[in-house]
Design a protein around this motif. Sequence first.
Motif, PDB file in Angstrom:
ATOM      1  N   LEU A 190       0.837  -1.198   0.000  1.00 20.41           N
ATOM      2  CA  LEU A 190       0.000   0.000   0.000  1.00 20.41           C
ATOM      3  C   LEU A 190       0.875   1.253   0.000  1.00 20.41           C
ATOM      4  CD1 LEU A 190      -2.497  -1.017   2.864  1.00 20.41           C
ATOM      5  CD2 LEU A 190      -2.670  -1.562   0.420  1.00 20.41           C
TER       6      LEU A 190
ATOM      7  N   ALA B 151       3.217  -1.548   3.642  1.00 21.23           N
ATOM      8  CA  ALA B 151       2.701  -0.202   3.395  1.00 21.23           C
ATOM      9  C   ALA B 151       3.777   0.817   3.721  1.00 21.23           C
ATOM     10  CB  ALA B 151       1.461   0.048   4.244  1.00 21.23           C
TER      11      ALA B 151
ATOM     12  N   GLY C 263       0.156   4.910   3.738  1.00 16.23           N
ATOM     13  CA  GLY C 263      -0.401   3.635   3.326  1.00 16.23           C
ATOM     14  C   GLY C 263      -0.885   2.777   4.496  1.00 16.23           C
TER      15      GLY C 263
END
Length: 231
Positions: free
Chosen positions: A104, A136, A140
């Motif tokens: 992410l 992430a 994110g």
Amino acid sequence: MTHAIKILMILTSQATRGADPRPTGVWFEEVSTPYYAFIDAGAHVDIASITGGQIPVDPHSQQAEGKNPASVERFLKDPAAMAKLQSSLKIDHVSADGYTAIFLPGGHGTMWDLPQSTTLASLLSSAWAKGKVVSAVCHGPAGLINVRDINGQPLVAGRRVSAFTNTEEDAAGLSATVPFLLETRLRQLGAHYERGDDFQPFAVRDGKLVSGQNPASSEEVARLVLQAAAE
């Protein structure tokens, strides 16, 4: 590494700062730097987003040609990469099956749509249960706050996690704009939150969970993702 390693990048579809009409989106370097780290290592990369289609890019993360980070310049000149950004997969139509890792990227847009997506939370919870790498960077990790482990507990609880710091949010002048402070929320969920100096590279890996603090951390996060994916 072979093409057997597949990585799914899931990006924000949020183009504005909530009710504030000023533009936001994904932070370009947080897509492009990991993307080429993965591609250059021989992985296959797909790009999806919350609603699919054209992904909004934060205008502050893209400058005139020749003034961007090298990975952004490369991405802008890569028709295949740009096609993935302009015609992203919709996460409703995506499964964690077949992927080694899910990543992410950040950008302030993530603060609005990633935490609200039950589809994303379900997809990531399923990925974790199946032993996938979940990762992430920057904002994110906003996509992790509703993800559960196999015991039904918050995924981040008791695990080492990094993300955009409260002091970085203050420096960006957006502490009063974002719907919540990411560092604070992660701590509230029981994460062992870790950080480095503001706007300096910092990333942590806790088993199959990998996270990084800010855009400068993108390269290190990608390295740790590939490390975890190879094990």
